[in-house]
Design a protein around this motif. Sequence first.
Motif, PDB file in Angstrom:
ATOM      1  N   TRP A  89     -36.598  10.016  62.295  1.00 23.28           N
ATOM      2  CA  TRP A  89     -35.457   9.435  61.585  1.00 23.28           C
ATOM      3  C   TRP A  89     -34.765  10.578  60.864  1.00 23.28           C
ATOM      4  O   TRP A  89     -35.398  11.334  60.123  1.00 23.28           O
TER       5      TRP A  89
ATOM      6  N   THR B 102     -39.432   0.909  65.339  1.00 24.00           N
ATOM      7  CA  THR B 102     -38.086   0.326  65.375  1.00 24.00           C
ATOM      8  C   THR B 102     -37.993  -0.925  64.512  1.00 24.00           C
ATOM      9  O   THR B 102     -37.069  -1.083  63.714  1.00 24.00           O
TER      10      THR B 102
ATOM     11  N   HIS C   9     -37.591   1.126  59.989  1.00 20.89           N
ATOM     12  CA  HIS C   9     -36.193   1.456  59.700  1.00 20.89           C
ATOM     13  C   HIS C   9     -35.245   0.333  60.108  1.00 20.89           C
ATOM     14  O   HIS C   9     -34.078   0.587  60.410  1.00 20.89           O
TER      15      HIS C   9
ATOM     16  N   ARG D  21     -30.136   7.958  61.352  1.00 21.33           N
ATOM     17  CA  ARG D  21     -30.224   7.526  62.747  1.00 21.33           C
ATOM     18  C   ARG D  21     -31.562   7.985  63.316  1.00 21.33           C
ATOM     19  O   ARG D  21     -32.249   8.819  62.741  1.00 21.33           O
ATOM     20  N   TYR D  22     -31.894   7.439  64.461  1.00 20.09           N
ATOM     21  CA  TYR D  22     -33.120   7.858  65.126  1.00 20.09           C
ATOM     22  C   TYR D  22     -32.938   9.262  65.689  1.00 20.09           C
ATOM     23  O   TYR D  22     -31.894   9.584  66.248  1.00 20.09           O
TER      24      TYR D  22
ATOM     25  N   TYR E  16     -37.947  10.261  68.489  1.00 21.24           N
ATOM     26  CA  TYR E  16     -37.938   8.842  68.816  1.00 21.24           C
ATOM     27  C   TYR E  16     -37.472   8.633  70.258  1.00 21.24           C
ATOM     28  O   TYR E  16     -38.064   7.861  71.017  1.00 21.24           O
TER      29      TYR E  16
END
Length: 158
Positions: free
Chosen positions: A28, A117, A121, A128-129, A133
């Motif tokens: 993240w 997921t 978050h 953002r990822y 990820y």
Amino acid sequence: MLMLAAIVVLHVTTIILLLVATIDNAWWISDKLTTDLWGRWELTGSNWHYTNLQNYPEDYLQAVQATTVLACVFTILALFVFVGQLFTLPKGQRFTFTGILQMIACLCIMIAASIYTAQLHANDTQGRYGHCYVLAWISFVFTFLLAITYLILRKKSE
């Protein structure tokens, strides 16, 4: 022989992707923050400072950590089992045990990325990822393809 080389290359690539996804610090990210499965890096001034993950539900975080590590272990073990089966498996037999190990690794990756997921978050609006990820989901696809390949593949009789 080309098929065997392609399978080994895909398997080693999957192992590398899984290890990077597990170890690197970009699950993240935002402009001043990057988080991995083990800690958080915050930008203060021009320096990055490491802190522990404090605001995450501990049960979910430990589940993600455990399943990513298990995915790495099962994928590496599957490679060794595959090489062993190349020399010990009778002609015409399927690589079933290797396929099962890969399927377990695939399941572990899916569980880890899904929990991350849905639980860690889901309500965050800033950030953002990161690439780790994404690598985890790519590894999921690769391990699934390898599992299917191993379950279908037979040792050739020469």
